[in-house]
Design a protein around this motif. Structure first.
Motif, mmCIF file in Angstrom:
data_model
loop_
_atom_site.group_PDB
_atom_site.id
_atom_site.type_symbol
_atom_site.label_atom_id
_atom_site.label_comp_id
_atom_site.label_asym_id
_atom_site.label_seq_id
_atom_site.Cartn_x
_atom_site.Cartn_y
_atom_site.Cartn_z
ATOM 1 N N ALA A 2 13.508 -10.965 14.266
ATOM 2 C CA ALA A 2 12.126 -10.847 13.805
ATOM 3 C C ALA A 2 12.052 -11.066 12.298
ATOM 4 N N HIS A 3 10.874 -11.478 11.842
ATOM 5 C CA HIS A 3 10.660 -11.685 10.415
ATOM 6 C C HIS A 3 9.311 -11.101 10.024
ATOM 7 N N ILE A 4 9.249 -10.540 8.815
ATOM 8 C CA ILE A 4 8.018 -9.958 8.295
ATOM 9 C C ILE A 4 7.710 -10.592 6.949
ATOM 10 N N ASP A 5 6.519 -11.128 6.821
ATOM 11 C CA ASP A 5 6.017 -11.546 5.510
ATOM 12 C C ASP A 5 5.205 -10.384 4.955
ATOM 13 N N TYR A 6 5.589 -9.950 3.777
ATOM 14 C CA TYR A 6 4.990 -8.762 3.161
ATOM 15 C C TYR A 6 4.141 -9.179 1.969
ATOM 16 N N PHE A 7 2.830 -9.108 2.119
ATOM 17 C CA PHE A 7 1.891 -9.422 1.045
ATOM 18 C C PHE A 7 1.475 -8.107 0.383
ATOM 19 N N PHE A 8 1.608 -8.042 -0.927
ATOM 20 C CA PHE A 8 1.329 -6.802 -1.636
ATOM 21 C C PHE A 8 0.948 -7.113 -3.075
ATOM 22 N N ALA A 9 0.486 -6.089 -3.773
ATOM 23 C CA ALA A 9 0.163 -6.219 -5.191
ATOM 24 C C ALA A 9 0.879 -5.111 -5.944
ATOM 25 N N THR A 10 1.437 -5.442 -7.081
ATOM 26 C CA THR A 10 2.193 -4.444 -7.849
ATOM 27 C C THR A 10 1.282 -3.405 -8.496
ATOM 28 N N LEU A 11 -0.026 -3.566 -8.376
ATOM 29 C CA LEU A 11 -0.977 -2.561 -8.865
ATOM 30 C C LEU A 11 -1.635 -1.787 -7.727
ATOM 31 N N SER A 12 -1.283 -2.084 -6.491
ATOM 32 C CA SER A 12 -1.956 -1.484 -5.341
ATOM 33 C C SER A 12 -1.444 -0.071 -5.063
ATOM 34 N N PRO A 13 -2.329 0.933 -5.097
ATOM 35 C CA PRO A 13 -1.852 2.291 -4.796
ATOM 36 C C PRO A 13 -1.408 2.442 -3.348
ATOM 37 N N PHE A 14 -2.013 1.695 -2.467
ATOM 38 C CA PHE A 14 -1.622 1.809 -1.064
ATOM 39 C C PHE A 14 -0.288 1.110 -0.797
ATOM 40 N N SER A 15 0.038 0.086 -1.596
ATOM 41 C CA SER A 15 1.396 -0.479 -1.538
ATOM 42 C C SER A 15 2.393 0.565 -2.027
ATOM 43 N N TYR A 16 2.028 1.306 -3.069
ATOM 44 C CA TYR A 16 2.890 2.388 -3.566
ATOM 45 C C TYR A 16 3.121 3.430 -2.483
ATOM 46 N N LEU A 17 2.050 3.820 -1.795
ATOM 47 C CA LEU A 17 2.166 4.874 -0.786
ATOM 48 C C LEU A 17 3.001 4.452 0.419
ATOM 49 N N ALA A 18 3.241 3.151 0.575
ATOM 50 C CA ALA A 18 4.131 2.696 1.647
ATOM 51 C C ALA A 18 5.572 3.093 1.369
ATOM 52 N N GLY A 19 5.872 3.381 0.090
ATOM 53 C CA GLY A 19 7.245 3.740 -0.267
ATOM 54 C C GLY A 19 8.206 2.647 0.140
ATOM 55 N N THR A 20 9.310 3.036 0.736
ATOM 56 C CA THR A 20 10.277 2.060 1.251
ATOM 57 C C THR A 20 10.339 2.124 2.786
ATOM 58 N N ARG A 21 9.244 2.597 3.387
ATOM 59 C CA ARG A 21 9.221 2.683 4.853
ATOM 60 C C ARG A 21 9.299 1.310 5.507
ATOM 61 N N LEU A 22 8.712 0.289 4.873
ATOM 62 C CA LEU A 22 8.797 -1.053 5.448
ATOM 63 C C LEU A 22 10.246 -1.507 5.535
ATOM 64 N N GLU A 23 10.992 -1.277 4.466
ATOM 65 C CA GLU A 23 12.404 -1.680 4.456
ATOM 66 C C GLU A 23 13.192 -0.933 5.532
ATOM 67 N N ASP A 24 12.864 0.340 5.733
ATOM 68 C CA ASP A 24 13.530 1.124 6.780
ATOM 69 C C ASP A 24 13.219 0.560 8.169
ATOM 70 N N ILE A 25 11.969 0.185 8.384
ATOM 71 C CA ILE A 25 11.562 -0.373 9.674
ATOM 72 C C ILE A 25 12.241 -1.719 9.905
ATOM 73 N N ALA A 26 12.265 -2.560 8.873
ATOM 74 C CA ALA A 26 12.916 -3.865 9.011
ATOM 75 C C ALA A 26 14.393 -3.693 9.347
ATOM 76 N N ALA A 27 15.060 -2.768 8.664
ATOM 77 C CA ALA A 27 16.491 -2.530 8.927
ATOM 78 C C ALA A 27 16.697 -2.015 10.355
ATOM 79 N N LYS A 28 15.836 -1.134 10.795
ATOM 80 C CA LYS A 28 15.933 -0.559 12.142
ATOM 81 C C LYS A 28 15.887 -1.637 13.217
ATOM 82 N N HIS A 29 15.064 -2.663 12.992
ATOM 83 C CA HIS A 29 14.879 -3.714 14.001
ATOM 84 C C HIS A 29 15.641 -4.998 13.670
#
Length: 199
Positions: A2-29
């Motif tokens: 599987a592949h994930i394209d991650y669109f984000f902004a370095t000023l986005s508070p909601f990108s901040y609140l994601a923490g590193t959970r995306l990386e954990d999910i990608a590693a899991k799968h």
């Protein structure tokens, strides 16, 4: 794979609140990822969104409450009105683009480092010293801040065009290789379930 394209902004508070959970999910799968920083304010203009400063006061108040709740939920410190927001997101985005091309460090840590610097550490992520600090902390050569500016600018602009073409309208936004789209840090659990074949 599987592949994930991650669109984000370095000023986005909601990108901040994601923490590193995306990386954990990608590693899991066992999923690969491509980081695609973009200008989210320009994206709003392209897709019918409204910049935070122009939203109705009730929406601004709700956003502030929601950010505080989400930060507590995920154990992340946050300043709802950071000293250096907004600032120019391009330099930090260029650094991420250069780091992704160069390799050798932890991109997830770098992205979160910039977001944390803005939303929890009262740092200006447009400043060269902050960019170098974040690069080094994530295992990248801080000299990447000096290189690839033209390539970074071109890629940054392409990311915006690609986002608008692919149905992205906010940040963070995740698109899988089967074109399933997930908007917001609060949809990471759904992304996890999708990659597991459950939804």
């Amino acid at each position: 794979m599987a592949h994930i394209d991650y669109f984000f902004a370095t000023l986005s508070p909601f990108s901040y609140l994601a923490g590193t959970r995306l990386e954990d999910i990608a590693a899991k799968h066992g999923a690969s990822m491509t980081y695609k920083p973009l200008d989210v304010i320009a994206l709003f203009g392209r897709t019918g969104g409204t910049p935070p400063k122009d939203r109705h006061p009730s929406r601004q108040e709700y956003r502030a409450q929601d950010l505080a709740r989400q930060a507590k939920k995920h154990g992340l410190p946050i300043n709802i009105r950071p000293a250096h927001w907004p600032t120019n997101p391009a330099p930090s985005s260029y650094a991420i683009i250069a780091a992704q091309k160069a390799g050798g460090g932890d991109l997830g840590q770098l992205v979160h480092g910039f977001l944390r610097a803005c939303w929890a550490e009262e740092k200006d992520i447009a400043e060269d010293s902050v960019i170098r600090e974040c690069l080094q902390a994530a295992g990248f050569d801080p000299k990447l801040a000096d290189s690839g500016l033209l390539d970074g600018a071109e890629t940054y602009a392409r990311n915006l065009e690609e986002a608008a073409d692919r149905g992205v309208f906010g940040a963070p936004f995740y698109i899988t290789d089967d074109d399933q789209r997930f908007w917001g840090n609060d949809r990471l659990d759904d992304l996890d379930l999708h990659l597991a074949g459950k939804i």
